[in-house]
Scaffold this motif. Sequence first.
Motif, PDB file in Angstrom:
ATOM      1  N   HIS A   1      -6.410  -2.499   3.239  1.00 31.08           N
ATOM      2  CA  HIS A   1      -6.204  -1.279   2.445  1.00 31.08           C
ATOM      3  C   HIS A   1      -5.029  -1.458   1.500  1.00 31.08           C
ATOM      4  O   HIS A   1      -4.046  -2.121   1.830  1.00 31.08           O
ATOM      5  CB  HIS A   1      -6.024  -0.037   3.318  1.00 31.08           C
TER       6      HIS A   1
ATOM      7  N   HIS B   1       0.813  -1.219   0.000  1.00 25.63           N
ATOM      8  CA  HIS B   1       0.000   0.000   0.000  1.00 25.63           C
ATOM      9  C   HIS B   1       0.840   1.260   0.000  1.00 25.63           C
ATOM     10  O   HIS B   1       2.031   1.228   0.316  1.00 25.63           O
ATOM     11  CB  HIS B   1      -1.021   0.015   1.150  1.00 25.63           C
TER      12      HIS B   1
ATOM     13  N   HIS C   1       3.697   7.485   3.372  1.00 21.85           N
ATOM     14  CA  HIS C   1       4.612   6.342   3.393  1.00 21.85           C
ATOM     15  C   HIS C   1       4.145   5.303   2.379  1.00 21.85           C
ATOM     16  O   HIS C   1       3.038   5.386   1.854  1.00 21.85           O
ATOM     17  CB  HIS C   1       4.679   5.703   4.789  1.00 21.85           C
TER      18      HIS C   1
ATOM     19  N   CYS D   1       4.379   0.771   1.856  1.00 17.36           N
ATOM     20  CA  CYS D   1       4.456  -0.382   2.753  1.00 17.36           C
ATOM     21  C   CYS D   1       4.621  -1.690   1.981  1.00 17.36           C
ATOM     22  O   CYS D   1       4.093  -1.862   0.874  1.00 17.36           O
ATOM     23  CB  CYS D   1       3.172  -0.455   3.579  1.00 17.36           C
TER      24      CYS D   1
ATOM     25  N   VAL E   1       0.295   5.533   1.072  1.00 11.67           N
ATOM     26  CA  VAL E   1      -0.557   6.445   1.845  1.00 11.67           C
ATOM     27  C   VAL E   1      -0.140   7.875   1.532  1.00 11.67           C
ATOM     28  O   VAL E   1       1.062   8.187   1.502  1.00 11.67           O
ATOM     29  CB  VAL E   1      -0.418   6.169   3.358  1.00 11.67           C
TER      30      VAL E   1
ATOM     31  N   GLU F   1       7.280   1.289   5.544  1.00 15.24           N
ATOM     32  CA  GLU F   1       6.645   0.398   6.517  1.00 15.24           C
ATOM     33  C   GLU F   1       6.814  -1.054   6.084  1.00 15.24           C
ATOM     34  O   GLU F   1       6.707  -1.382   4.897  1.00 15.24           O
ATOM     35  CB  GLU F   1       5.142   0.718   6.615  1.00 15.24           C
TER      36      GLU F   1
HETATM   37 FE   LIG Z   1       0.754   1.834   6.293  1.00 17.94          FE
END
Ligand SMILES: [Fe+2]
Length: 281
Positions: free
Chosen positions: A182, A136, A196, A198, A138, A247
């Motif tokens: 997500h 993901h 960030h 991930c 963000v 992440e």
């Molecule tokens: Fe995250």
Amino acid sequence: MTGQSTYLRGRLFYVQLGSPDPERLARFYGEIFGMTTQRGADGWICRGPRHCLAFASGPACTLLGAGYAVADVRVLEGLAARAAPNLVGATALEAELFAPGALALRDPDGNRIAYGIAGATTSAAGAAAPPARLQHVVVGSTDVARLVAFYTDTVGLRKSDDVRDDEGGTRACFLRSDDEHHSFAVFRTPRNRLDHHCYELPDWNGIRDWGDRLAARGVTIQWGPGRHGPGNNLFIFFHDPDGNWVELSAELEVVSPARPVGIWRHEERTLNSWGRAHLRS
Ligand SMILES: [Fe+2]
């Protein structure tokens, strides 16, 4: 409005980061994730078995683009009709990473997101590193509601969880494009920016393995280990050489189609039930 009946299923396929030194950043990611690193369209590309990372000249810690792989052209046809005002011409990178027919759009904050059929990656990379799947990205936004409305109603993502303050304002929203909790999320921040990206690990032993791998390279864990409320995933965060937040996650919630949207209170334990949180606003 097409939101409730439309569901764009896809997975995060690449992120493109801006950097004052894109080669240095590409070599960092290529080494740490065991990816093939080479010059590519508009900069540098790291290729793994299932995803790619791209790096081009620009200010540090900027998201130049992200791409989601979808299953077939019918998905793209539907998106093209819904998002016509937001469509922009494809870049050389999008043409290189996707099969012909990919769509690129600018969201209301100006983020560039592309959707397409994944092109060839490489099966040779990744052997030297523990598994880590790009999962993901963000972004931070000054107007979470506007951005979320665009991604649900126009793009066709599904909302999994909302984080709200005591005045009812949305501080974060987690959106999915498959059965994982997500693949995209939005945090309220003082300015629009990348927050960030991930990588999902096969299980929580991966947190141990990656902690050791980072330690062997002198990369310090900046936040975690902890557990997020929304998504219920275990996490650690580190900084890449430019200062991007990266992440590593494990055990992200798998969401059933009938699950109602969750509502969480904006407080530290929502973001990290194990300890201190990194609140964006
Ligand atoms: Fe995250």
